[in-house]
Design a protein around this motif. Structure first.
Motif, PDB file in Angstrom:
ATOM      1  N   ASN A 252       9.138 -18.663   2.134  1.00  0.00           N
ATOM      2  CA  ASN A 252       9.485 -18.480   0.727  1.00  0.00           C
ATOM      3  C   ASN A 252       8.247 -18.124  -0.094  1.00  0.00           C
ATOM      4  OD1 ASN A 252      11.246 -18.462  -1.445  1.00  0.00           O
ATOM      5  ND2 ASN A 252      10.987 -20.635  -1.883  1.00  0.00           N
ATOM      6  N   PRO A 253       8.198 -16.960  -0.710  1.00  0.00           N
ATOM      7  CA  PRO A 253       6.989 -16.579  -1.445  1.00  0.00           C
ATOM      8  C   PRO A 253       6.989 -17.072  -2.882  1.00  0.00           C
ATOM      9  CG  PRO A 253       8.542 -14.751  -1.465  1.00  0.00           C
ATOM     10  CD  PRO A 253       9.190 -15.869  -0.653  1.00  0.00           C
ATOM     11  N   ASP A 254       5.799 -17.351  -3.406  1.00  0.00           N
ATOM     12  CA  ASP A 254       5.627 -17.412  -4.849  1.00  0.00           C
ATOM     13  C   ASP A 254       5.658 -15.985  -5.365  1.00  0.00           C
ATOM     14  OD1 ASP A 254       5.356 -20.150  -5.271  1.00  0.00           O
ATOM     15  OD2 ASP A 254       3.201 -20.121  -4.899  1.00  0.00           O
ATOM     16  N   ILE A 255       6.283 -15.781  -6.526  1.00  0.00           N
ATOM     17  CA  ILE A 255       6.402 -14.434  -7.082  1.00  0.00           C
ATOM     18  C   ILE A 255       5.884 -14.427  -8.519  1.00  0.00           C
ATOM     19  CG2 ILE A 255       7.995 -12.585  -7.718  1.00  0.00           C
ATOM     20  CD1 ILE A 255       9.771 -13.549  -5.376  1.00  0.00           C
ATOM     21  N   ASN A 256       4.926 -13.579  -8.779  1.00  0.00           N
ATOM     22  CA  ASN A 256       4.371 -13.404 -10.119  1.00  0.00           C
ATOM     23  C   ASN A 256       4.646 -11.990 -10.598  1.00  0.00           C
ATOM     24  OD1 ASN A 256       3.343 -15.968 -10.366  1.00  0.00           O
ATOM     25  ND2 ASN A 256       1.269 -15.412  -9.743  1.00  0.00           N
ATOM     26  N   THR A 257       5.021 -11.872 -11.856  1.00  0.00           N
ATOM     27  CA  THR A 257       5.285 -10.564 -12.457  1.00  0.00           C
ATOM     28  C   THR A 257       4.345 -10.346 -13.639  1.00  0.00           C
ATOM     29  OG1 THR A 257       7.614 -10.665 -11.814  1.00  0.00           O
ATOM     30  CG2 THR A 257       7.019  -9.088 -13.541  1.00  0.00           C
ATOM     31  N   VAL A 258       3.665  -9.221 -13.638  1.00  0.00           N
ATOM     32  CA  VAL A 258       2.690  -8.891 -14.676  1.00  0.00           C
ATOM     33  C   VAL A 258       3.037  -7.535 -15.278  1.00  0.00           C
ATOM     34  CG1 VAL A 258       0.248  -8.429 -15.136  1.00  0.00           C
ATOM     35  CG2 VAL A 258       0.881 -10.134 -13.440  1.00  0.00           C
ATOM     36  N   GLU A 259       2.933  -7.432 -16.593  1.00  0.00           N
ATOM     37  CA  GLU A 259       3.047  -6.138 -17.257  1.00  0.00           C
ATOM     38  C   GLU A 259       1.635  -5.581 -17.422  1.00  0.00           C
ATOM     39  OE1 GLU A 259       5.771  -3.289 -18.785  1.00  0.00           O
ATOM     40  OE2 GLU A 259       6.142  -5.245 -17.868  1.00  0.00           O
ATOM     41  N   LEU A 260       1.350  -4.473 -16.767  1.00  0.00           N
ATOM     42  CA  LEU A 260       0.006  -3.906 -16.780  1.00  0.00           C
ATOM     43  C   LEU A 260      -0.336  -3.350 -18.166  1.00  0.00           C
ATOM     44  CD1 LEU A 260       0.098  -2.040 -13.356  1.00  0.00           C
ATOM     45  CD2 LEU A 260      -1.110  -4.168 -13.885  1.00  0.00           C
ATOM     46  N   CYS A 261      -1.634  -3.388 -18.484  1.00  0.00           N
ATOM     47  CA  CYS A 261      -2.076  -2.889 -19.793  1.00  0.00           C
ATOM     48  C   CYS A 261      -3.387  -2.131 -19.660  1.00  0.00           C
ATOM     49  CB  CYS A 261      -2.217  -4.051 -20.778  1.00  0.00           C
ATOM     50  SG  CYS A 261      -3.562  -5.176 -20.384  1.00  0.00           S
ATOM     51  N   GLU A 262      -3.888  -1.633 -20.756  1.00  0.00           N
ATOM     52  CA  GLU A 262      -5.098  -0.819 -20.770  1.00  0.00           C
ATOM     53  C   GLU A 262      -6.313  -1.554 -20.221  1.00  0.00           C
ATOM     54  OE1 GLU A 262      -5.846   2.302 -21.641  1.00  0.00           O
ATOM     55  OE2 GLU A 262      -3.777   2.872 -22.059  1.00  0.00           O
ATOM     56  N   ASP A 263      -6.326  -2.870 -20.342  1.00  0.00           N
ATOM     57  CA  ASP A 263      -7.479  -3.649 -19.903  1.00  0.00           C
ATOM     58  C   ASP A 263      -7.510  -3.879 -18.397  1.00  0.00           C
ATOM     59  OD1 ASP A 263      -8.378  -3.856 -22.511  1.00  0.00           O
ATOM     60  OD2 ASP A 263      -7.385  -5.790 -22.852  1.00  0.00           O
ATOM     61  N   ASP A 264      -6.411  -3.564 -17.690  1.00  0.00           N
ATOM     62  CA  ASP A 264      -6.350  -3.772 -16.247  1.00  0.00           C
ATOM     63  C   ASP A 264      -7.021  -2.616 -15.530  1.00  0.00           C
ATOM     64  OD1 ASP A 264      -4.919  -6.173 -16.463  1.00  0.00           O
ATOM     65  OD2 ASP A 264      -3.043  -5.074 -16.712  1.00  0.00           O
ATOM     66  N   GLU A 265      -8.062  -2.942 -14.764  1.00  0.00           N
ATOM     67  CA  GLU A 265      -8.858  -1.900 -14.105  1.00  0.00           C
ATOM     68  C   GLU A 265      -8.436  -1.683 -12.657  1.00  0.00           C
ATOM     69  OE1 GLU A 265     -12.614  -3.560 -16.651  1.00  0.00           O
ATOM     70  OE2 GLU A 265     -11.718  -4.596 -14.965  1.00  0.00           O
ATOM     71  N   PHE A 266      -8.335  -2.741 -11.906  1.00  0.00           N
ATOM     72  CA  PHE A 266      -7.976  -2.629 -10.494  1.00  0.00           C
ATOM     73  C   PHE A 266      -7.453  -3.974  -9.999  1.00  0.00           C
ATOM     74  CE2 PHE A 266     -12.557  -3.616 -10.565  1.00  0.00           C
ATOM     75  CZ  PHE A 266     -12.598  -4.761  -9.776  1.00  0.00           C
ATOM     76  N   MET A 267      -6.810  -3.927  -8.830  1.00  0.00           N
ATOM     77  CA  MET A 267      -6.418  -5.166  -8.151  1.00  0.00           C
ATOM     78  C   MET A 267      -6.895  -5.101  -6.712  1.00  0.00           C
ATOM     79  SD  MET A 267      -2.359  -5.018  -7.239  1.00  0.00           S
ATOM     80  CE  MET A 267      -1.715  -3.742  -6.135  1.00  0.00           C
ATOM     81  N   VAL A 268      -7.063  -6.268  -6.134  1.00  0.00           N
ATOM     82  CA  VAL A 268      -7.482  -6.401  -4.739  1.00  0.00           C
ATOM     83  C   VAL A 268      -6.474  -7.274  -4.002  1.00  0.00           C
ATOM     84  CG1 VAL A 268      -9.220  -7.338  -3.175  1.00  0.00           C
ATOM     85  CG2 VAL A 268      -9.943  -6.138  -5.256  1.00  0.00           C
ATOM     86  N   LEU A 269      -6.035  -6.799  -2.856  1.00  0.00           N
ATOM     87  CA  LEU A 269      -5.276  -7.602  -1.892  1.00  0.00           C
ATOM     88  C   LEU A 269      -6.179  -7.798  -0.686  1.00  0.00           C
ATOM     89  CD1 LEU A 269      -1.858  -5.723  -1.907  1.00  0.00           C
ATOM     90  CD2 LEU A 269      -2.120  -8.111  -2.523  1.00  0.00           C
ATOM     91  N   ALA A 270      -6.357  -9.050  -0.256  1.00  0.00           N
ATOM     92  CA  ALA A 270      -7.236  -9.282   0.886  1.00  0.00           C
ATOM     93  C   ALA A 270      -6.841 -10.555   1.612  1.00  0.00           C
ATOM     94  CB  ALA A 270      -8.694  -9.360   0.437  1.00  0.00           C
ATOM     95  N   CYS A 271      -7.170 -10.605   2.899  1.00  0.00           N
ATOM     96  CA  CYS A 271      -6.900 -11.797   3.708  1.00  0.00           C
ATOM     97  C   CYS A 271      -7.993 -12.832   3.482  1.00  0.00           C
ATOM     98  CB  CYS A 271      -6.806 -11.407   5.175  1.00  0.00           C
ATOM     99  SG  CYS A 271      -8.357 -10.788   5.854  1.00  0.00           S
ATOM    100  N   ASP A 272      -7.810 -14.013   4.035  1.00  0.00           N
ATOM    101  CA  ASP A 272      -8.748 -15.095   3.758  1.00  0.00           C
ATOM    102  C   ASP A 272     -10.112 -14.873   4.385  1.00  0.00           C
ATOM    103  OD1 ASP A 272      -7.812 -15.551   6.376  1.00  0.00           O
ATOM    104  OD2 ASP A 272      -8.180 -17.700   6.221  1.00  0.00           O
ATOM    105  N   GLY A 273     -10.227 -13.919   5.303  1.00  0.00           N
ATOM    106  CA  GLY A 273     -11.543 -13.581   5.829  1.00  0.00           C
ATOM    107  C   GLY A 273     -12.493 -13.120   4.744  1.00  0.00           C
ATOM    108  N   ILE A 274     -11.942 -12.547   3.676  1.00  0.00           N
ATOM    109  CA  ILE A 274     -12.739 -12.144   2.510  1.00  0.00           C
ATOM    110  C   ILE A 274     -12.958 -13.336   1.587  1.00  0.00           C
ATOM    111  CG2 ILE A 274     -12.852 -10.627   0.494  1.00  0.00           C
ATOM    112  CD1 ILE A 274     -13.006  -9.087   3.115  1.00  0.00           C
TER     113      ILE A 274
END
Length: 367
Positions: A252-274
């Motif tokens: 069962n996943p946690d689910i977050n919803t975000v409305e993107l805006c001008e201040d959002d530059e980038f996102m990162v998805l990474a495994c725990d090795g990072i």
């Protein structure tokens, strides 16, 4: 040799892509681990208005991570909720569907195709070492046909994987997470965690584990698994009196919803090795530094992997498989007055968002 190699494998598998709304780069590296158990998915054009990115960190074998990379995004598209525009519900159903699809003869056969370590004497594949005692053929009806065969009552693999998925449609970003892979967004240079690391010692996880008949020893579920949520790991999901979301370990996943805006530059998805090597803010700062020097996003990811790789296996940190996806937003497509919403599978109450800390929390921000 154990779980580590004598020298790390630093060859990287990298990729770049883009569409009108974003561009992305990704890279993965085996590192010091004896095998590569990470998988990923990147579909900038899942459909005409939707992008999909996922990181899957396997444990006990690579097959479940590879299975999710092949099928999870397809199952998101198949749900009625997706057709109705409810991305959160569609991705939640897709997480549960992975466990359903890996059961039975068809599931065993698909996993055997994805595995590459078969014992010629037993016919067993890595991660498929548990022989179920009873049949459970509750597959829902779709194009995943039930197959008769020697493994018809196969209840699923003992191996598993984390799953952290980000789906972008227009200005909406939906993040679904089960496990300790993580999604972080950079907003005006500040890191905000859009997922929570599901460790057994978290109070909400501990409560479910104990109620389902499990226990926690040395920070591990039943003394073995250091995650409270994952896809696969079917030996922890055998309480016939409980629904899937209340099992000892749940997809069962946690689910977050975000409305993107001008201040959002980038996102990162990474495994725990990072994340074992860098905090959310440290990674965001490092990516900002690299973007001033490098335009190719996969090259930025490669530099992060090199930065995290340990010089030896003495301490453990920096010795895991590593996978990172970097997604840069096209700001011209984003709204000027966005809002932030948070909804989780646990119906958490919204709080004032705070920047990411060393110990991440499921937080985001409004602009």
């Amino acid at each position: 040799m154990g779980i580590y190699l004598s020298t790390p494998k630093t060859e990287k598998s990298s990729e770049d892509g883009e569409n009108d709304n974003l561009r992305y780069g990704l890279s993965s590296m085996q590192g010091w681990r004896a095998t590569m158990e990470d998988a990923h998915a990147a579909y900038p054009d899942l459909d005409a208005s939707t992008s999909f990115f996922g990181v899957y960190d396997g444990h006990g074998g690579k097959v479940v991570a590879k299975f999710c990379a092949k099928y999870l995004h397809q199952q998101v598209l198949k749900t009625e909720a997706y057709a109705a525009g409810d991305i959160g519900t569609s991705v939640q159903k897709a997480f549960f569907r992975m466990d359903e699809m890996m059961r039975g003869q068809r599931g065993w056969r698909e996993l055997s195709v994805l595995g590459d370590k078969i014992n010629k004497f037993t016919g067993m594949i890595e991660g498929l070492i548990w022989s179920p005692k009873s049949s459970d053929s509750s597959d829902q009806v779709d194009d995943w046909a039930f197959e008769e065969g020697p493994h018809s009552d196969f209840a699923g693999p003992t191996s598993g994987c984390t799953s952290c998925v980000a789906i972008i449609r227009n200005n909406q970003l939906v993040v679904a997470n089960a496990g300790d892979s993580r999604c972080v967004i950079s907003r005006k240079g500040q890191a905000y965690n859009l997922s929570r690391d599901h460790k057994p010692d978290l109070e909400i996880e501990k409560e479910r584990i104990l109620k389902a008949g499990g226990f926690i020893h040395a920070g591990r579920v039943n003394g073995s698994l250091n995650l409270a949520r994952a896809i696969g790991d079917m030996e922890f999901k055998q309480n016939k009196f409980l629904p899937a979301e209340k099992q000892i370990v749940t997809a069962n996943p946690d689910i977050n919803t975000v409305e993107l805006c001008e201040d959002d530059e980038f996102m990162v998805l990474a495994c725990d090795g990072i994340w074992d090597c860098m905090s959310s803010q440290q990674l965001v700062d490092f990516v900002h530094e690299q973007l001033r020097l490098e335009t190719k996003l996969s090259a930025v990811c490669e530099r992060v992997l090199d930065r995290c790789l340990a010089p030896s296996t003495a301490n453990g940190e920096g010795c895991d498989n590593m996978t990172m996806i970097l997604v840069q937003f096209n700001k011209t497509t984003q709204s000027s007055a966005p809002t932030y919403e948070q909804s989780t599978s646990q119906k958490a109450v919204e709080t004032e968002p705070k920047p990411a800390e060393t110990d991440p929390k499921p937080e985001g921000s409004g602009c």
